[in-house]
Scaffold this motif. Structure first.
Motif, PDB file in Angstrom:
ATOM      1  N   LEU A 232       0.822  -1.205   0.000  1.00 33.30           N
ATOM      2  CA  LEU A 232       0.000   0.000   0.000  1.00 33.30           C
ATOM      3  C   LEU A 232       0.860   1.261   0.000  1.00 33.30           C
ATOM      4  O   LEU A 232       0.509   2.265  -0.619  1.00 33.30           O
ATOM      5  CB  LEU A 232      -0.943   0.007   1.199  1.00 33.30           C
ATOM      6  CG  LEU A 232      -2.070  -1.044   1.176  1.00 33.30           C
ATOM      7  CD1 LEU A 232      -2.913  -0.931   2.440  1.00 33.30           C
ATOM      8  CD2 LEU A 232      -2.946  -0.891  -0.060  1.00 33.30           C
ATOM      9  N   ARG A 345      -4.473   0.749 -12.055  1.00 32.36           N
ATOM     10  CA  ARG A 345      -4.502   1.033 -10.612  1.00 32.36           C
ATOM     11  C   ARG A 345      -5.619   0.258  -9.922  1.00 32.36           C
ATOM     12  O   ARG A 345      -5.464  -0.179  -8.781  1.00 32.36           O
ATOM     13  CB  ARG A 345      -4.684   2.539 -10.369  1.00 32.36           C
ATOM     14  CG  ARG A 345      -3.478   3.382 -10.672  1.00 32.36           C
ATOM     15  CD  ARG A 345      -3.487   4.706  -9.899  1.00 32.36           C
ATOM     16  NE  ARG A 345      -4.727   5.424 -10.031  1.00 32.36           N
ATOM     17  CZ  ARG A 345      -4.957   6.381 -10.927  1.00 32.36           C
ATOM     18  NH1 ARG A 345      -4.014   6.682 -11.801  1.00 32.36           N
ATOM     19  NH2 ARG A 345      -6.108   7.022 -10.952  1.00 32.36           N
ATOM     20  N   GLU A 346      -6.760   0.113 -10.602  1.00 31.43           N
ATOM     21  CA  GLU A 346      -7.854  -0.648 -10.009  1.00 31.43           C
ATOM     22  C   GLU A 346      -7.490  -2.122  -9.870  1.00 31.43           C
ATOM     23  O   GLU A 346      -7.915  -2.797  -8.922  1.00 31.43           O
ATOM     24  CB  GLU A 346      -9.128  -0.494 -10.847  1.00 31.43           C
ATOM     25  CG  GLU A 346      -9.649   0.937 -10.946  1.00 31.43           C
ATOM     26  CD  GLU A 346      -9.890   1.570  -9.589  1.00 31.43           C
ATOM     27  OE1 GLU A 346     -10.361   0.871  -8.670  1.00 31.43           O
ATOM     28  OE2 GLU A 346      -9.596   2.773  -9.435  1.00 31.43           O
ATOM     29  N   TYR A 349      -5.780  -3.483  -6.574  1.00 29.24           N
ATOM     30  CA  TYR A 349      -6.541  -3.806  -5.359  1.00 29.24           C
ATOM     31  C   TYR A 349      -7.218  -5.170  -5.421  1.00 29.24           C
ATOM     32  O   TYR A 349      -7.871  -5.573  -4.459  1.00 29.24           O
ATOM     33  CB  TYR A 349      -7.587  -2.714  -5.112  1.00 29.24           C
ATOM     34  CG  TYR A 349      -6.967  -1.389  -4.728  1.00 29.24           C
ATOM     35  CD1 TYR A 349      -6.574  -1.129  -3.415  1.00 29.24           C
ATOM     36  CD2 TYR A 349      -6.759  -0.407  -5.694  1.00 29.24           C
ATOM     37  CE1 TYR A 349      -5.992   0.079  -3.077  1.00 29.24           C
ATOM     38  CE2 TYR A 349      -6.177   0.810  -5.356  1.00 29.24           C
ATOM     39  CZ  TYR A 349      -5.799   1.049  -4.045  1.00 29.24           C
ATOM     40  OH  TYR A 349      -5.211   2.254  -3.714  1.00 29.24           O
ATOM     41  N   THR A 352      -5.729  -7.381  -2.602  1.00 30.66           N
ATOM     42  CA  THR A 352      -5.718  -6.840  -1.252  1.00 30.66           C
ATOM     43  C   THR A 352      -6.918  -7.369  -0.462  1.00 30.66           C
ATOM     44  O   THR A 352      -7.848  -7.947  -1.022  1.00 30.66           O
ATOM     45  CB  THR A 352      -5.765  -5.302  -1.262  1.00 30.66           C
ATOM     46  OG1 THR A 352      -6.960  -4.875  -1.940  1.00 30.66           O
ATOM     47  CG2 THR A 352      -4.553  -4.728  -1.981  1.00 30.66           C
ATOM     48  N   GLU A 356      -8.484  -3.294   3.085  1.00 30.98           N
ATOM     49  CA  GLU A 356      -7.624  -2.468   2.247  1.00 30.98           C
ATOM     50  C   GLU A 356      -8.367  -1.936   1.031  1.00 30.98           C
ATOM     51  O   GLU A 356      -8.115  -0.815   0.591  1.00 30.98           O
ATOM     52  CB  GLU A 356      -6.398  -3.286   1.819  1.00 30.98           C
ATOM     53  CG  GLU A 356      -5.453  -3.591   2.963  1.00 30.98           C
ATOM     54  CD  GLU A 356      -4.396  -4.606   2.590  1.00 30.98           C
ATOM     55  OE1 GLU A 356      -3.330  -4.629   3.237  1.00 30.98           O
ATOM     56  OE2 GLU A 356      -4.635  -5.398   1.662  1.00 30.98           O
ATOM     57  N   LYS A 357      -9.293  -2.746   0.499  1.00 35.20           N
ATOM     58  CA  LYS A 357     -10.070  -2.307  -0.659  1.00 35.20           C
ATOM     59  C   LYS A 357     -10.978  -1.129  -0.324  1.00 35.20           C
ATOM     60  O   LYS A 357     -11.078  -0.171  -1.079  1.00 35.20           O
ATOM     61  CB  LYS A 357     -10.933  -3.457  -1.183  1.00 35.20           C
ATOM     62  CG  LYS A 357     -10.214  -4.491  -2.025  1.00 35.20           C
ATOM     63  CD  LYS A 357     -11.214  -5.509  -2.545  1.00 35.20           C
ATOM     64  CE  LYS A 357     -10.548  -6.528  -3.459  1.00 35.20           C
ATOM     65  NZ  LYS A 357      -9.785  -7.523  -2.696  1.00 35.20           N
ATOM     66  N   SER A 360      -8.562   1.632   3.111  1.00 36.90           N
ATOM     67  CA  SER A 360      -7.314   2.273   2.705  1.00 36.90           C
ATOM     68  C   SER A 360      -7.432   2.909   1.328  1.00 36.90           C
ATOM     69  O   SER A 360      -6.933   4.017   1.096  1.00 36.90           O
ATOM     70  CB  SER A 360      -6.176   1.243   2.721  1.00 36.90           C
ATOM     71  OG  SER A 360      -6.052   0.651   3.990  1.00 36.90           O
ATOM     72  N   LYS A 361      -8.085   2.224   0.397  1.00 40.54           N
ATOM     73  CA  LYS A 361      -8.238   2.753  -0.956  1.00 40.54           C
ATOM     74  C   LYS A 361      -8.996   4.078  -0.941  1.00 40.54           C
ATOM     75  O   LYS A 361      -8.629   5.020  -1.659  1.00 40.54           O
ATOM     76  CB  LYS A 361      -8.969   1.745  -1.837  1.00 40.54           C
ATOM     77  CG  LYS A 361      -9.107   2.179  -3.295  1.00 40.54           C
ATOM     78  CD  LYS A 361      -9.831   1.105  -4.104  1.00 40.54           C
ATOM     79  CE  LYS A 361      -9.852   1.456  -5.586  1.00 40.54           C
ATOM     80  NZ  LYS A 361     -10.557   2.711  -5.885  1.00 40.54           N
ATOM     81  N   ASN A 362     -10.038   4.165  -0.124  1.00 42.26           N
ATOM     82  CA  ASN A 362     -10.808   5.401  -0.030  1.00 42.26           C
ATOM     83  C   ASN A 362      -9.934   6.566   0.407  1.00 42.26           C
ATOM     84  O   ASN A 362     -10.022   7.669  -0.140  1.00 42.26           O
ATOM     85  CB  ASN A 362     -11.975   5.200   0.938  1.00 42.26           C
ATOM     86  CG  ASN A 362     -12.804   6.442   1.128  1.00 42.26           C
ATOM     87  OD1 ASN A 362     -12.553   7.233   2.022  1.00 42.26           O
ATOM     88  ND2 ASN A 362     -13.798   6.620   0.286  1.00 42.26           N
ATOM     89  N   ASP A 365      -7.422   7.484  -2.497  1.00 44.32           N
ATOM     90  CA  ASP A 365      -8.051   8.119  -3.651  1.00 44.32           C
ATOM     91  C   ASP A 365      -8.547   9.537  -3.368  1.00 44.32           C
ATOM     92  O   ASP A 365      -8.809  10.289  -4.307  1.00 44.32           O
ATOM     93  CB  ASP A 365      -9.228   7.273  -4.143  1.00 44.32           C
ATOM     94  CG  ASP A 365      -8.774   5.991  -4.825  1.00 44.32           C
ATOM     95  OD1 ASP A 365      -7.571   5.886  -5.134  1.00 44.32           O
ATOM     96  OD2 ASP A 365      -9.613   5.104  -5.047  1.00 44.32           O
TER      97      ASP A 365
END
Length: 433
Positions: A232, A345-346, A349, A352, A356-357, A360-362, A365
């Protein structure tokens, strides 16, 4: 009789799906058409405020976003998606008319220009996010896999149509026409939403339900996950370098356009032409090239290639800071992102965990992305303030492009290794059953 009933029911469900998909296609078309009609005007408002002050606009956008996100989360937690959609889209529609009044009563002042720039940046973030949240409520899992591609193409068509309309109105009409035309398309999108709601609540649809969002505790858990994961952290590094180069190019373009094109109509025409070119290349590339390129060359080479090309473009910009050079470089950078970097980039994930999806991704982004914009914006402004020219700043960004390429290549390798481990674990699990 029973056979007739089954056939009749199947036809009704098919008819329902067709109507729902058509309405969703049209809704997304109107949304992105509305945004891309106004996007060249937003870029023009940034120049009205002075390209030298662009960092304040990025900072303002970042601060407003941080303030609105918890309010939006509270609305989503306490209301149905129907109420949130109606309120949010009606609010943005009303604000278009507010800006129409301000532009007519006060003219294009710096304060109005700043407000419009920040407002449209927030508009873009929320209308698209809300739309896809709505689609996730309306369509089931299997239906989404079947129909989301069709619905997405509606947005792509809107992204092509909007710049064409903006280009025509920018050269032959006034700012008022841009605002009123964008308001018309947003109104059509809102009407489409009401139709979709009616269709999705019939006997063959699903009730639109309230959606829960992440709370503050979950947000901090997402940050904690980033801190303890090398994977990450690599994504964060890649995103910061991407947004850094993007901001440098955006600021370079603003300064060059401000110096070269003196009339607002000319600038709106330039920005809309760039949008149209980028979206055309991106759509053709997504349909014909993206999947095969990623499959053939792998994520590591894809992530490394676009930054290298941008680095070469920055070298050319450093030696010749002209309008045609920045135009070509902006098209290369943005089309490369839409065609290759964003879908890649998508994919990162897919290997993960759920936390994390969705946590963390939120954070990556939103906060990381916009925070990087703001930081690099101030660095660019500082270099200009101490006397650095556009060419010198472009040369300074070249090493960052190469670092971006290196980080991207390593990130692609990391994803490949994690995918191999995940596939192996799945096979072991299947054999153990």
């Amino acid at each position: 009789m029973i056979h007739f009933f089954k056939v009749s029911t199947q036809k009704s469900v098919k008819s329902y799906n067709t109507k729902l998909v058509i309405c969703s296609f049209f809704c997304f078309f109107c949304l992105l058409c509305s945004y891309f009609i106004l996007r060249p005007l937003r870029d023009e408002m940034g120049i009205v405020n002075g390209a030298i002050n662009m960092q304040w606009l990025f900072t303002g956008t970042f601060v407003v976003m941080l303030c609105i996100v918890p309010i939006f989360a509270l609305l989503m937690a306490k209301n149905s998606i129907k109420r949130v959609l109606t309120f949010s889209y009606s609010f943005f529609l009303t604000t278009i008319f507010v800006f129409y009044y301000l532009f007519n009563s006060t003219g294009i002042t710096k304060l109005v220009a700043i407000a419009f720039f920040i407002w449209l940046s927030v508009f873009n973030l929320f209308v698209v996010s809300l739309f896809w949240s709505f689609m996730a409520d309306v369509f089931s899992g299997p239906a989404s896999k079947r129909f989301f591609g069709i619905i997405t193409s509606g947005g792509s068509l809107g992204a092509l149509t909007g710049p064409l309309i903006a280009n025509y109105l920018g050269m032959h009409s006034t700012v008022d026409s841009l605002l009123l035309t964008a308001a018309l398309f947003l109104l059509l999108a809102l009407c489409s939403i009401f139709v979709i709601l009616a269709l999705s609540n019939n006997d063959y649809g699903t009730k639109v339900t309230a959606r829960k969002v992440l709370n503050a505790k979950n947000l901090f858990e997402g940050i904690h996950n980033i801190g303890k994961s090398k994977y990450l952290l690599s994504i964060v590094s890649f995103m910061l370098l991407y947004t850094g180069i993007s901001t440098v190019l955006y600021f370079e373009q603003a300064h060059i356009v401000e110096h070269t094109l003196k009339e607002p109509g000319q600038r709106i025409d330039y920005f809309s032409s760039i949008d149209f070119t980028v979206n055309t290349i991106a759509i053709i590339g997504q349909l014909l090239l993206t999947g095969s390129i990623i499959k053939k060359f792998g994520l590591a080479k894809v992530f490394a290639s676009v930054p290298l090309l941008v680095g070469l473009g920055l070298f050319l910009l450093g030696t010749n800071s002209s309008l045609w050079v920045i135009a070509v470089l902006m098209v290369l950078h943005r089309a490369g992102n839409f065609m290759l970097l964003r879908p890649s980039r998508e994919i990162l994930y897919t290997v993960t965990s759920l936390e994390e999806k969705y946590k963390s991704k939120n954070f990556i982004d939103t906060a990381i992305y916009r925070g990087g914009d703001t930081l690099v914006g101030w660095l660019f402004a500082g270099l200009v303030a101490i006397g650095w020219g556009l060419g010198a700043i472009a040369f300074l960004a070249i090493p960052l492009s190469f670092v971006w390429s290196f980080v991207g290549h390593r990130l692609g390798k990391q994803q490949y290794e994690k995918e191999k481990v995940l596939t192996l674990n799945n096979k072991i699990y299947e054999n153990s059953i």
